[in-house]
Motif scaffolding. Structure first.
Motif, PDB file in Angstrom:
ATOM      1  N   GLN A   1      -4.014  -5.187  -0.331  1.00 12.71           N
ATOM      2  CA  GLN A   1      -3.092  -4.762  -1.382  1.00 12.71           C
ATOM      3  C   GLN A   1      -1.729  -5.436  -1.215  1.00 12.71           C
TER       4      GLN A   1
ATOM      5  N   SER B   1       0.836  -1.195   0.000  1.00 13.15           N
ATOM      6  CA  SER B   1       0.000   0.000   0.000  1.00 13.15           C
ATOM      7  C   SER B   1       0.873   1.249   0.000  1.00 13.15           C
TER       8      SER B   1
ATOM      9  N   ASP C   1      -5.527  -1.938   2.912  1.00  8.04           N
ATOM     10  CA  ASP C   1      -4.072  -1.887   2.744  1.00  8.04           C
ATOM     11  C   ASP C   1      -3.478  -3.289   2.799  1.00  8.04           C
TER      12      ASP C   1
END
Length: 425
Positions: free
Chosen positions: A297, A247, A294
């Motif tokens: 990701q 992220s 996040d």
């Protein structure tokens, strides 16, 4: 820098592994404390001889879990019966001996002792090429100890490397807080230049492993660096580029300087230049500002780039760092994310090693003795292959050998030697 407590159970081999772990931790600037309640991390090197021993290991692991911030379990029981610790709800990282030192660092740069003097350990020559870094990560206490990058001249490091090879080193380990920014203090990144000169100017047969290089430093010289790797067989096709998160928002809060796209571009450049190579990276899970999105990701980045060596670390606060003042995530969240990423890690790494089974890896270097009558070998991409009954095959550290891969244990392979040769004079 972390305070560590280590406990070793079992045989002489386990005690030897613990000594290697402690040596690596001391080299990285960590220091030992006598009791687990004083430690940032406790390490239990386990044994699994009989059922009573197993029960004692589980009991002690639970005690250590309650007494320290983070627990790492390694050793025979951890490797052979890792599910026992999970079944008994032991909140610990279960790691191979070789992976323990990196796991203790919490994503921080390694911190060698004062100066940059080389060290010869068996057939391994350790060459710190610089001290300090150019980063200012919000979670890292190392910067206070090392300061900005201070790079000796290329010629000086080449001479140190030559001295190590002449003294018997067959593997040179190029180390530093961030090898990718070597030379930056002199106005020009010179890692690729140093590696090219080591490979072209030093006589003898040896291999070179490049230590940790942050993605930002590598990104600016990625084409030149990949070209040097492609040109020289002396270089292991191996790069340790710790991304820490998938992220950009979290990377910004970590003050990591690079973006995810730059890390991916480094990977793509090496993919294009090398037919086969090993990507090593680190992830910190549970950073205070890491959201569920996040974390997803980060998981997606792991799946996309598929590194073959992965260090997963749960965030822990270091005194005096900016991240220590952030409101942290709960321990349960960090535990769940660490577990999910560790499971994905094992799938990715296991897939890579499984693909090796049945292949013959040529010119593997026997680096050191392993547990019992075994040796640890490294192939051209720095993948570890364990050869059992080494004495029967006459294998010693420093030998080069072709190895047929017969199996794997997720994070390393097993193999049988098919041809041994002595390195050329």
């Amino acid at each position: 820098m972390a305070r560590y407590h280590i406990e070793t159970y079992g045989c002489t081999s386990n005690r030897g592994e613990s000594r290697q772990i402690e040596s690596a931790l001391r080299d990285a600037g960590h220091y030992k404390v006598d009791s687990p309640d004083e430690a940032d991390v406790a390490i239990m090197n386990s044994c699994t001889v009989v059922e009573k021993t197993e029960r004692n290991m589980l009991r002690r692991a639970k005690e250590l879990e309650d007494e320290t911030a983070d627990l790492i379990v390694t050793g025979c029981m951890a490797l052979a019966q890792s599910e026992e610790f999970r079944d008994h709800d032991v909140d610990a990282q279960i790691l191979h001996w070789d992976d323990v030192p990196e796991a203790v660092t919490n994503g921080e740069c390694p911190t060698p002792g004062p100066g940059t003097e080389p060290v010869l350990d068996g057939v391994v020559g350790i060459l710190p090429i610089a001290r300090g870094c150019m980063s200012d990560c919000s979670y890292c206490i190392t910067k206070a100890a090392t300061g900005k990058i201070d790079s000796p001249p290329v010629e000086e490091n080449v001479e140190k490397a030559r001295a190590l090879v002449h003294a018997g080193a067959k593997e040179l380990r190029i180390t530093g807080q961030d090898t990718g920014v070597y030379g930056w203090d002199d106005g020009e990144r010179k890692l690729h230049t140093l590696l090219d000169r080591i490979c072209t100017e030093i006589e003898g047969e040896f291999r070179v492993r490049v230590g940790m290089a942050n993605p930002k430093g590598v990104h600016g010289i990625r084409d030149e660096l990949a070209a040097v790797f492609a040109e020289h067989d002396e270089l292991y096709n191996f790069l340790h580029a710790p991304v820490q998160s998938g992220s950009d928002d979290v990377l910004g809060d970590m003050r990591r300087q690079h973006q995810v796209s730059e890390y991916v571009e480094v990977v793509e450049t090496f993919d294009d230049a090398l037919e086969e190579w090993t990507l090593s990276t680190d992830f910190i899970v549970g950073f205070p500002t890491e959201t569920d999105a996040d974390f997803e990701q980060t998981m997606a980045l792991l799946r996309e780039t598929r590194p073959e060596k992965i260090n997963v670390t749960r965030f822990s606060k270091r005194p005096g760092t900016d991240a220590a003042d952030m409101k942290g995530l709960g321990g349960t969240v960090k535990k769940e994310r660490s577990k999910a990423m560790s499971e994905l890690k094992m799938d990715v790494v296991g897939e890579a090693y499984d693909a090796m089974v049945g292949e013959t890896r040529e010119d593997c270097l026997v680096v050191e003795h392993g547990t019992g009558d075994s040796v640890k070998c490294r192939d051209a991409a720095y993948r570890q292959i364990i050869v059992q009954n080494a004495s029967e095959h006459g294998l010693e550290p420093g030998d080069f050998v072709d190895v047929e891969v017969t199996g794997h244990s997720t994070v390393y392979a097993f193999g049988d030697p098919v041809r041994k040769r002595q390195p050329a004079d």
